[in-house]
Motif scaffolding. Structure first.
Motif, PDB file in Angstrom:
ATOM      1  N   LEU A  60      45.751  38.211  41.181  1.00 63.62           N
ATOM      2  CA  LEU A  60      46.047  39.683  41.594  1.00 63.62           C
ATOM      3  C   LEU A  60      47.561  39.732  41.627  1.00 63.62           C
ATOM      4  CD1 LEU A  60      43.216  40.262  44.178  1.00 63.62           C
ATOM      5  CD2 LEU A  60      43.184  40.615  41.733  1.00 63.62           C
ATOM      6  N   ASP A  61      48.357  38.766  41.975  1.00 58.92           N
ATOM      7  CA  ASP A  61      49.675  38.796  41.870  1.00 58.92           C
ATOM      8  C   ASP A  61      50.254  38.537  40.443  1.00 58.92           C
ATOM      9  OD1 ASP A  61      49.273  36.240  41.719  1.00 58.92           O
ATOM     10  OD2 ASP A  61      50.734  35.710  43.344  1.00 58.92           O
ATOM     11  N   HIS A 106      42.345  45.539  33.668  1.00 53.98           N
ATOM     12  CA  HIS A 106      41.385  46.571  34.498  1.00 53.98           C
ATOM     13  C   HIS A 106      40.594  45.575  35.676  1.00 53.98           C
ATOM     14  CE1 HIS A 106      37.126  47.469  35.109  1.00 53.98           C
ATOM     15  NE2 HIS A 106      37.540  49.019  34.767  1.00 53.98           N
ATOM     16  N   ASP A 107      40.559  44.323  35.335  1.00 56.78           N
ATOM     17  CA  ASP A 107      39.690  43.860  36.322  1.00 56.78           C
ATOM     18  C   ASP A 107      40.578  43.263  37.449  1.00 56.78           C
ATOM     19  OD1 ASP A 107      37.588  44.190  34.631  1.00 56.78           O
ATOM     20  OD2 ASP A 107      37.464  41.675  34.104  1.00 56.78           O
ATOM     21  N   ALA A 108      41.800  42.994  37.289  1.00 52.83           N
ATOM     22  CA  ALA A 108      42.727  42.690  38.327  1.00 52.83           C
ATOM     23  C   ALA A 108      42.795  44.002  39.430  1.00 52.83           C
ATOM     24  CB  ALA A 108      43.979  42.320  37.953  1.00 52.83           C
ATOM     25  N   TRP A 109      43.073  45.369  38.654  1.00 51.60           N
ATOM     26  CA  TRP A 109      43.372  46.437  39.380  1.00 51.60           C
ATOM     27  C   TRP A 109      42.362  46.985  40.202  1.00 51.60           C
ATOM     28  CZ3 TRP A 109      47.488  49.412  40.498  1.00 51.60           C
ATOM     29  CH2 TRP A 109      48.789  49.111  40.085  1.00 51.60           C
ATOM     30  N   THR A 110      40.803  46.800  39.495  1.00 52.30           N
ATOM     31  CA  THR A 110      39.665  47.107  40.296  1.00 52.30           C
ATOM     32  C   THR A 110      39.120  46.294  41.236  1.00 52.30           C
ATOM     33  OG1 THR A 110      38.430  46.544  38.236  1.00 52.30           O
ATOM     34  CG2 THR A 110      39.266  48.793  38.534  1.00 52.30           C
ATOM     35  N   PHE A 132      42.730  44.074  45.534  1.00 50.09           N
ATOM     36  CA  PHE A 132      43.945  44.582  44.994  1.00 50.09           C
ATOM     37  C   PHE A 132      44.319  45.739  45.803  1.00 50.09           C
ATOM     38  CE2 PHE A 132      47.051  46.167  41.908  1.00 50.09           C
ATOM     39  CZ  PHE A 132      47.486  45.150  41.535  1.00 50.09           C
ATOM     40  N   ALA A 133      43.246  46.142  46.661  1.00 54.12           N
ATOM     41  CA  ALA A 133      43.523  47.603  47.522  1.00 54.12           C
ATOM     42  C   ALA A 133      44.850  47.554  48.226  1.00 54.12           C
ATOM     43  CB  ALA A 133      42.412  48.206  48.193  1.00 54.12           C
ATOM     44  N   THR A 134      45.180  46.284  48.928  1.00 52.67           N
ATOM     45  CA  THR A 134      46.401  46.034  49.488  1.00 52.67           C
ATOM     46  C   THR A 134      47.865  45.720  49.055  1.00 52.67           C
ATOM     47  OG1 THR A 134      45.669  43.955  50.283  1.00 52.67           O
ATOM     48  CG2 THR A 134      44.982  45.703  51.657  1.00 52.67           C
TER      49      THR A 134
END
Length: 273
Positions: free
Chosen positions: A82-83, A180-184, A188-190
């Protein structure tokens, strides 16, 4: 080292991976270089004619590369962490610039690429970096961006997005789902890299369309409220997520003017008291 010249194409060996790249205009040593960092579904070819136009209108060199997992570069292992943008900034970008023999640079990023440029300037001490051009940058997640990415996921699954992207990416599934899969991912919301702004010490130009589906003007306002360095912004009416493609004349003119001011500052004699 790349073979530098008009529309020269090459592959860079960077940390055991082969990365597609292209270079335009004067080579390093003759002029500063604009380093183009593409969006989350981009690559060298998806900049269209922007690199050539930038080289012609700024008189600077332009270097573009496809990050691992994109274009004709080596594939990437999924899922992406995610980073992944911070990792690209921290672990890869300097090695790419070293491999290309770059000296004085202006980082120009779009979307994910703008976030990578922002993170690099805020976390890596690199005297080569003379300025930033950030097109539709992301510093934090907004609800409208989530929905736009989910819509892209539906288009990839049932529409024609996959076929359109397959013309540009050797591993189209990896390119799309790595983004797509990282952002969703719920985690990742925070996500936020807004604190990078506090550490910038070079001039910055930010460009955003008012109708950008992926991010609001709050992203630009975050810069203006936190930045300590010289800052310019260009907000374009009737423009979405890709100002350099939707309103190229205004966008490239603004970038060229910004670069000209940077070069003048670099070359100006400083009086010593």
């Amino acid at each position: 080292m790349t073979a530098w010249g008009i529309e020269a194409r090459a592959r860079l060996d960077v940390q055991g991976r082969r990365l597609e790249c292209a270079c335009y205009g004067p080579p390093p040593g003759d002029a500063p270089t604009l380093v183009l960092l593409h969006e989350g579904l981009g690559c060298v070819d998806l900049w269209r004619d922007v690199p050539e136009r930038l080289a012609a209108e700024t008189g600077l060199g332009v270097f573009a590369y496809s990050r691992q997992g994109y274009g004709r570069s080596d594939p990437v292992t999924r899922p992406r962490p995610l980073d992944y943008m911070e990792r690209e900034a921290r672990d890869v970008l300097a090695a790419v610039m070293d491999a290309a023999g770059l000296q004085d640079v202006i980082l120009l990023g779009h979307s994910d690429g703008a976030s990578i440029a922002a993170a690099y300037a805020g976390s890596v001490s690199d005297r080569r970096v003379r300025g930033l051009v950030l097109i539709a940058p992301h510093f934090f997640v907004e609800a409208q961006g989530f929905e736009a990415i989910r819509a892209a996921g539906r288009d990839f699954a049932t529409g024609d997005l996959r076929a359109r992207l397959a013309r540009y990416h050797d591993d189209v599934v990896g390119a799309f789902h790595g983004w797509h899969d990282a952002w969703t991912d719920p985690g990742f919301a925070t996500w936020s890299i807004a604190d990078a702004i506090d550490h910038w010490r070079v001039p910055v130009l930010a460009i955003q369309g008012r109708e950008d589906a992926y991010g609001s003007l709050a992203q630009i306002e975050e810069i203006s409220t936190r930045i300590y360095a010289p800052f310019e912004e260009l907000i374009l009416d009737h423009c979405g997520h890709a100002p350099h493609l939707e309103q190229p004349d205004q966008t490239i003119a603004a970038i060229a003017a910004f670069c000209a001011r940077l070069v003048r500052l670099e070359r100006a004699d400083v009086a010593v008291a």
